[in-house]
Scaffold this active site. Sequence first.
Site, mmCIF file in Angstrom:
data_model
loop_
_atom_site.group_PDB
_atom_site.id
_atom_site.type_symbol
_atom_site.label_atom_id
_atom_site.label_comp_id
_atom_site.label_asym_id
_atom_site.label_seq_id
_atom_site.Cartn_x
_atom_site.Cartn_y
_atom_site.Cartn_z
ATOM 1 N N SER A 71 0.839 -1.287 -0.222
ATOM 2 C CA SER A 71 0.099 0.057 0.100
ATOM 3 C C SER A 71 0.920 1.523 -0.105
ATOM 4 O O SER A 71 1.414 1.738 -1.024
ATOM 5 C CB SER A 71 -0.956 -0.120 1.126
ATOM 6 O OG SER A 71 -2.032 0.935 0.952
ATOM 7 N N HIS A 76 3.160 14.262 5.942
ATOM 8 C CA HIS A 76 2.755 15.691 5.078
ATOM 9 C C HIS A 76 3.219 16.617 6.395
ATOM 10 O O HIS A 76 2.881 16.433 7.424
ATOM 11 C CB HIS A 76 1.339 15.925 4.895
ATOM 12 C CG HIS A 76 0.887 14.747 3.920
ATOM 13 N ND1 HIS A 76 0.884 14.842 2.634
ATOM 14 C CD2 HIS A 76 0.138 13.437 4.241
ATOM 15 C CE1 HIS A 76 0.459 13.654 2.136
ATOM 16 N NE2 HIS A 76 0.109 12.814 3.106
ATOM 17 N N CYS A 91 -1.097 -3.716 3.827
ATOM 18 C CA CYS A 91 -1.818 -5.351 3.763
ATOM 19 C C CYS A 91 -0.837 -6.321 3.976
ATOM 20 O O CYS A 91 0.227 -6.218 3.504
ATOM 21 C CB CYS A 91 -2.475 -4.994 2.236
ATOM 22 S SG CYS A 91 -3.484 -3.847 1.948
#
Length: 125
Positions: A71, A76, A91
């Site tokens: 994934s 940020h 996953c």
Amino acid sequence: MAGGVGARVVVGRHIYGNLYGCDPQILRDESALITIIKEATKIANAMLLSVGSYRFGPNGGLTVFAIVAESHISIHTWPEYGFATVDVYTCGDHTDPKAAFDYIVSKLKPQKVEAFFGDRSMYKE
């Protein structure tokens, strides 16, 4: 089915959070954040496919992300507020998203952390 009813056929775990009171210098350091996200990928036991980043203006924040076979991991930053958000979504039973999240937190050294967990798995009756 939500809430873990039935057999889990797809394993998806998402840990994400808000980091307050981080050192603005590290939040502006693109090279350091790329190194951190690469190491977090190893710690998560995920397979790194691609790393990218984007700077918002000359003194602005950054988005740094790793696309992994399982994934993604993203950071940020808003250095002007000493604030960062972190997402680690993986996953598969072989991955450890919490270990990767904790590693990133240890490197950004926030004064306060809000962490959340989402079960993104699929269950079958």
